[in-house]
Structures are given as structure tokens and as C-alpha cells.
Design a protein around this motif. Sequence first.
Motif: not given
Length: 379
Positions: A50-55, A149-153, A169-172, A176-182
Motif C-alpha cells: 500500500a502507498v499514498s496514491n497510484c502515481t 507494469i499494469e496501470d490498473a488505477a 486484474i491484479g493477480a498480476p 507489477i499491477a498498480c491501483f488507485s483508491f481516488h
Amino acid sequence: MIPIAAPLLADEEADAARAVVLSGWVSQGPQVAAFEREFAALVGAPHACAVSNCTTALQLALTALDIGPGDEVITVSHSFIATANVIRHQGATPVFVDIEPETYNLDCARLEEAVTERTRAIIVVHQMGMPCDMAALMAIARRRGIAVIEDAACAAGSQIRMNGEWAPIGAPHGDIACFSFHPRKVITTGEGGMLTTANAELDRKFKLLRQHGMSVPDTVRHSSSSVIFEEYVVVGYNYRMTDMQAAIGRRQLERLPDLVARRRAVAARYAEQLGNLEGLRLPSEPAWARSNWQSYCVRLPDRLDQRVVMQHLLDKGIATRRGIMCAHREQPYAGLNRRQELRQSELAQDRSILLPIYAQMSAEDSARVSAAVRAEVER
């Protein structure tokens, strides 16, 4: 006003955040660790960070893969500008590939012509929650030895059929897969992001880099019965998620199947109500994809002006957004040497609009939106 999107947050999320506030541990801690475990289990990934955002997730992905000056990263211009920006921040060069008009995703038939000896990675975007053709893309990437890298925002809750089996999506499916929780996404923590991977060494790098390169996490140091002096072994970042966000995210994860089911119901109503309008192109799922319908994007007939249609809908109390932006049209990328025309990307931005869609959207409201769109098309 019918908004373009609306997060579904309730007492459960408020109570979870309150409990963290009263616990005295509000930064990255046990809630973040639990959120990572639960998210990884939900999408079928061995590791999650977990991180601060998808960017910041995308930046950590590129950093962990040692992408830097002189390297090229293939991606789409037709995406939120963060996708291109993280490549530039690494000192690397984005190489844009056009999209398919049906899915608004990277056109895998155009991918190989963009590959050079300097290509180190591909950032593939699952645009608006619609899965990209990962089977076709991964065949090329693996043959060429290129990281993916999957931009799975937008894609939490979306699914893809690979090797005859449905998987989240995200299995990945890439490295690497990256998600956003905006708040515009299907589940939200206000701001926040997540990386998933099957590679334990990459996950170790993510978790080291997100916390200043600190050799010992706060949770370990504070719970130790003996004094521990940490070291800072790499130049890292402060890309941590707070425990308050993670506590909200855990409740949102519990809602995810229902949220996706509700969005799919709204999308089905739109398809039924708008499907017979001449010249209006609706989004559709390939046989191997199940979208979470993070957004619902329609292509307007050529005779209609995008801005005029959007203004007429706004005058009727209906919020819309224009088609997804193209980074190559923005000033920081105006001088970038392009290897292929991006006609479909530009048409998608200029000729499409995003209609309101969210889990709690009523049948009456979706019918009101459909009637307003129908009036514009038939006008």
C-alpha cells in the motif's frame, strides 16, 4: 444534479476510521498491513504494498525495475497524464502507442513496431476499468524480454480470462499491477494506491522505498523489547499510506463485489436505453473481459459537438466529462518525437463523453441521463 461519480461511504467506514484515531496509531501500521493482506487475497496476488496514491505506485514500479535515463517505456498517450509523467520523472522516454477504438486500450497490433533496443518496460493501462488484451500483450513482452507494469488505477474488481480461466486484474498478469483508491474509483480511501506482484524481491523493494529506505519499519521498532537503530540503505521516498486510510479501505474491500455488480447493472441499463441510437457508439466488453465499469464512455455521432452536448446535459443537471485526455497534446509532451500517429487516441478524446455511473445510481437517474443523451442525438 446527477454527478459524474459518487463514492459509496457509510457508517462502517466512519467507524473504522474513528477506531484508528482513538487507537493512537494513525500512520502506516497494523491496518495497512491488514489491508495489504486482504487486497492480495482478493485479487490472487502473492504480494501487495500500500502507498499514498497510484502515481507513486507507478513510480515505485519503475524505480524497482531500475528504469532511468536512456530507457524507453511504451505506453498510451490516451490516459491520465500521471502515466506519462512517472516515466519522465525517472528520466526515461515515453513512447506512445495508439489505442483500439472499441476498448480505448492499447492496440496490441501496433505494439511491436514501437519496440527498440532501448525499450525496458511497457505500462499497459486498463482504461476506465476495461481490461486490456493481456494475452496478446504478454506474448510480445515475454518474447522481447520487456517488463510489464499494469496501470490498473481504474480496474479494481475487473476480471480477465487468461488461459481459459477467469482471474481478477491484479493477480498480476504482468510483472507489477498498480491501483488507485481516488474517490472517482470503484473503491476509495480518499487518496491511496496499491502495488501487487508475484515477485518477492520487487515487493521488498517497494516496501523499502516507500518508507525512506528505512531498514526497520516503524511497527517493528516500536514493538521491540530492545533498542533498535535503523539504517537508510537506499535513497527512498515518503509514499506511505495511513492506517486511517487503510481502515476505510478494508471496509471498501468488503463492498467491492456488490459495488461492481451495481455498476454492471447501471451499464446494462445504459446499453438497453441507448443501444439503438444511430451514430452513437457504446462501450462493449470483449468475450475475455469483465469490466467494473469505473466509467461509461460513449462516442458521439460526428455531427454533434462534444462541448455543446456536454453543456446541454449540464443545463439539465447532468454532469459529464470529455473523453480521456491525450498526454501528447499537453505542453510537457508537445515536442516529443512520435513514432506513430495517434488518431484513435485523439478521436477518443475529441468525440467521446463519459456519462454518470456509480453504484448507488437509481434506475430513474440513469433513465434521465439516457433520455437527455437521446434528445441530443435525435435533435
